[in-house]
Design a protein around this motif. Structure first.
Motif, short mmCIF file in Angstrom:
data_model
loop_
_atom_site.label_atom_id
_atom_site.label_comp_id
_atom_site.label_asym_id
_atom_site.label_seq_id
_atom_site.Cartn_x
_atom_site.Cartn_y
_atom_site.Cartn_z
N GLY A 1 14.43 -14.08 -3.38
CA GLY A 1 14.47 -14.13 -4.84
C GLY A 1 14.09 -12.82 -5.50
N LEU A 2 14.55 -11.69 -4.95
CA LEU A 2 14.20 -10.39 -5.54
C LEU A 2 15.16 -9.99 -6.66
N GLY A 3 16.09 -10.87 -6.96
CA GLY A 3 16.97 -10.61 -8.09
C GLY A 3 18.16 -9.73 -7.79
N ARG A 4 18.37 -9.38 -6.55
CA ARG A 4 19.58 -8.64 -6.18
C ARG A 4 19.91 -8.88 -4.71
N ASP A 5 21.14 -8.50 -4.36
CA ASP A 5 21.59 -8.70 -2.99
C ASP A 5 21.36 -7.45 -2.15
N PHE A 6 21.01 -7.65 -0.90
CA PHE A 6 20.81 -6.53 0.02
C PHE A 6 21.85 -6.61 1.15
N SER A 7 22.24 -5.45 1.63
CA SER A 7 23.10 -5.42 2.81
C SER A 7 22.45 -4.48 3.83
N GLU A 8 22.98 -4.47 5.02
CA GLU A 8 22.41 -3.63 6.08
C GLU A 8 22.40 -2.16 5.65
N ALA A 9 23.40 -1.79 4.85
CA ALA A 9 23.50 -0.39 4.43
C ALA A 9 22.39 0.00 3.46
N ASP A 10 21.67 -0.98 2.90
CA ASP A 10 20.56 -0.66 1.99
C ASP A 10 19.26 -0.40 2.75
N THR A 11 19.29 -0.65 4.05
CA THR A 11 18.06 -0.45 4.82
C THR A 11 18.08 0.92 5.47
N LEU A 12 16.90 1.45 5.68
CA LEU A 12 16.75 2.73 6.36
C LEU A 12 16.11 2.46 7.71
N LYS A 13 16.91 2.71 8.76
CA LYS A 13 16.41 2.42 10.10
C LYS A 13 15.89 3.72 10.69
N ASN A 14 14.76 3.66 11.35
CA ASN A 14 14.18 4.88 11.93
C ASN A 14 14.19 4.78 13.45
N VAL A 15 15.02 5.63 14.06
CA VAL A 15 15.22 5.61 15.50
C VAL A 15 14.40 6.75 16.12
N LEU A 16 13.61 6.42 17.12
CA LEU A 16 12.76 7.42 17.76
C LEU A 16 13.38 7.89 19.08
N VAL A 17 13.41 9.19 19.27
CA VAL A 17 13.82 9.78 20.56
C VAL A 17 12.81 10.87 20.88
N LYS A 18 12.96 11.47 22.05
CA LYS A 18 12.12 12.64 22.34
C LYS A 18 13.01 13.78 22.79
N THR A 19 12.61 14.98 22.47
CA THR A 19 13.43 16.15 22.80
C THR A 19 12.58 17.17 23.54
N LYS B 1 8.17 22.19 29.23
CA LYS B 1 7.82 20.98 29.96
C LYS B 1 7.47 19.85 29.01
N GLU B 2 7.20 20.22 27.75
CA GLU B 2 6.69 19.28 26.77
C GLU B 2 7.81 18.52 26.07
N TRP B 3 7.69 17.21 26.04
CA TRP B 3 8.58 16.41 25.21
C TRP B 3 7.97 16.29 23.82
N GLU B 4 8.83 16.25 22.82
CA GLU B 4 8.35 16.17 21.44
C GLU B 4 9.06 14.99 20.78
N LEU B 5 8.34 14.24 19.95
CA LEU B 5 8.97 13.11 19.28
C LEU B 5 9.91 13.58 18.17
N LEU B 6 10.99 12.87 18.01
CA LEU B 6 11.89 13.12 16.88
C LEU B 6 12.30 11.77 16.32
N ALA B 7 12.15 11.62 15.01
CA ALA B 7 12.58 10.38 14.36
C ALA B 7 13.84 10.66 13.54
N ILE B 8 14.78 9.73 13.63
CA ILE B 8 16.04 9.88 12.90
C ILE B 8 16.17 8.70 11.95
N GLY B 9 16.26 9.00 10.66
CA GLY B 9 16.42 7.94 9.67
C GLY B 9 17.87 7.82 9.27
#
Ligand code: ATP
Ligand code: MG
Length: 578
Positions: free
Chosen positions: A272-290, A296-304
């Motif tokens: 009941g937030l007064g509007r419709d949401f779709s998957e495209a309205d969400t921001l997904k944050n995907v974590l990888v390491k590079t 020798k060190e891996w570093e975190l990288l987040a992709i929104g």
């Protein structure tokens, strides 16, 4: 054909999956000697030579000079450039009787560079374009589809040497034009795609892909324009930034059991937030390491990225090159407790100094539903540029059919292709290693700059068959066909004699003629062979001969026409020159 070293097959070879592999074997053009290693028999050799001729003519036309370098190469040159190691298992390595290491050339940048260094020394010597057509050797992990991906194959490789960047660009442009002419003459349907993303300088490297559903390369093209690109090189147009003023405040909501995008969207739409949401309205944050090369060190990288899209791993690898990238393991999550799986938001990432890059669509002024860094909680109306500022953008979301074309015309769709050519501005990579300088007009040494350019000559033969065949056999474009005209004499003596006589006459008119003068072979078999072999024009000397008529056939259209014997030579010449 009574003496030609040719045996056609009725059955497809057991190991063949793609049309060109089946047809080149069945038509007796090639025979397998070992996995990914093929012999070219007379008709196949003719076609291969015809392709080489077209390539030569166009290379000569841009001032290329043909040479022939050895395929057997000493280790030291490849050691110097690091490619002895870099090539890994793909390189065929061998030892001579004294135990010295050699390799079979997979491509020849090293030797060409040294060759030019040995002969040239002044700016007046440049530019120069050298090329060869030669066997190359690569121990491919998956040799497949006959000569399409061989372990020994024929390549035209050329190398340009220039004194400055403008010169390199000119040599590159000449090659590009020559490639367009070559592939046009070969009758191929192809696209030119940039092989590297814009970041590396636009047209520093382009691939020519023959369009074919059996191709191993995926590319996207536009419904409206001639835009085409490797999926790795597609850059998504970023929308304009919008004002943040007046946008609603970000609010954290309790959203139980919403660790997936779909459950989240369903929850919000029922809240009941007064509007419709779709998957495209969400921001997904995907974590990888590079990991940077050599580190020798891996570093975190987040992709929104918008929640309706996945990260395309190939695009990600291309974007991060030369760094390595890997997905996170449980241990990585355990070591970083601020990462709340399913509820990761920009806040925790930025607060914990995780590098955070977002999709180009996430511009200032866009509002998102995203994780609130707490289990079962999301934040609604988190605005980019107001509530969080990412470290930059990264263009690695999957590209989908129907996405707008980056050139603004039409939408994208995916297609498949075979890489038949590759042009590459190498710059000074090799000339630095081997210290190739030319004395400039000012008396100072200048480092020479290079381009390298390949065409898979044997792969081109197979690519043409992929594009030009039907259920009966190959349909050769005339320019490279094993002959212009296939004269078939059916029946016994008289018709065969006439076929041979016609063949001589046609040859005298400058046509390349294949004549089926086999005795004791049925007309049906001869016609089947003719269709399989795919010579563009056919002349059938059959029963009509007693009434003074023969048949003129067109392999591509299937058209057949009775023609008076007296007119057949002129008509055939016209058809072949037509
Ligand atoms: P691929 O991605 O298909 O393995 P590549 O990018 O490794 O090819 P290049 O090093 O660019 O190939 O070689 C130049 C050209 O040689 C390619 O464009 C292709 O036409 C041809 N070629 C490469 N490998 C093979 C092979 N194994 N068999 C036949 N032709 C090949
Ligand atoms: Mg390539």
């Amino acid at each position: 054909m009574s003496t030609l070293f040719l045996r056609t097959l009725r059955e497809d070879p057991a190991d063949a999956e793609v049309p060109s592999h089946k047809l080149l074997v069945r038509a007796g053009l090639v025979r397998r000697a070992a996995p990914g290693v093929y012999s070219w028999l007379p008709l196949g050799k003719t076609v291969l030579d015809n392709v080489s001729r077209v390539v030569r003519e166009e290379m000569d036309a841009i001032g290329g000079q043909e040479v022939l370098l050895p395929a057997l190469l000493p280790r030291e040159y490849y050691e110097a450039t690091g490619r002895w190691e870099e090539y890994g298992d793909t390189l065929f390595r061998l030892k001579d009787r004294k135990g010295a290491d050699y390799l079979l050339g997979p491509t020849h940048e090293e030797l060409f560079t040294l060759l030019v260094k040995g002969e040239y020394s002044s700016y007046k010597d440049f530019p120069v374009i050298l090329y060869q057509i030669q066997e190359k050797f690569r121990d491919e992990a998956r040799p497949r589809a006959g000569v399409l991906r061989g372990r020994e194959f024929h390549m035209k490789d050329s190398y340009s040497f220039d004194i400055d960047d403008e010169g390199l660009q000119a040599s590159y442009d000449k090659h590009r034009d020559a490639y367009v002419r070559i592939f046009d003459r070969l009758g191929l349907e192809y696209v030119v795609v940039s092989a590297t993303s814009g970041a590396m300088g636009g047209s520093a490297s382009e691939e020519f892909l023959a369009v074919a559903p059996t191709g191993e390369d995926t590319f996207v093209r536009s419904t409206e324009s001639d835009y085409a690109a490797n999926v790795e090189a597609v850059s998504v147009p970023a929308p304009d930034a919008r004002p943040v003023e007046g946008l609603p405040e970000a609010v954290v909501h309790h959203t139980p059991d919403t660790a997936t995008i779909q459950t989240l969207v369903d929850f919000l739409n029922g809240a009941g937030l007064g509007r419709d949401f779709s998957e495209a309205d969400t921001l997904k944050n995907v974590l990888v390491k590079t990991r940077a090369p050599g580190s020798k060190e891996w570093e975190l990288l987040a992709i929104g990225l918008p929640g309706d899209r996945e990260v395309d791993f190939k695009r990600l690898e291309a974007a991060l090159e030369p760094a390595e990238v890997a997905i996170l393991e449980e241990a990585d999550f355990a070591a970083n407790p601020f990462l709340v799986k399913g509820y990761i938001g920009p806040r925790a990432l930025l607060d914990n100094k995780v590098r955070y890059l977002v999709d180009p669509r996430v511009v200032t002024g866009t509002a998102w539903v995203t994780g609130a860094d707490k289990a079962d909680h999301h934040v609604v109306d988190l605005v980019a540029g107001r509530d969080f500022t990412p470290d930059g953008t990264i263009d690695v979301a999957e590209v989908r059919d129907g996405d707008p074309s980056p050139d603004g015309r039409g939408t994208l769709y995916t297609a498949r292709g075979i890489e038949i050519g590759h042009i590459f501005q190498l710059g000074r990579k090799y000339t630095d290693t081997f210290q190739v300088d030319a004395l400039g007009s000012d008396g100072k040494p200048k480092r020479v700059t290079m381009g390298s350019y390949g065409i898979g000559v044997s792969r081109v033969v197979a690519s043409i068959v992929e594009q030009s065949h039907d259920d009966k056999g190959i349909v050769w474009p005339r320019e490279i066909a094993p002959a212009d005209v296939h004269v078939v004499g059916t029946g016994k003596g008289e018709q065969i004699e006439e076929a041979l006589r016609l063949a001589r006459e046609l040859e005298a008119r400058g046509l390349r003629v294949l004549v089926d003068d086999r005795k004791g072979v049925s007309p049906g078999v001869k016609f089947t062979d003719a269709e399989l072999l795919g010579v563009p024009t056919g002349v059938i000397v059959g029963r009509g001969l007693k009434d003074g008529v023969v048949e003129l056939r067109d392999r591509a259209t299937g058209d057949r026409e009775e023609v008076a014997l007296a007119e057949i030579v002129e008509r055939t010449v016209a058809a072949c020159r037509g």
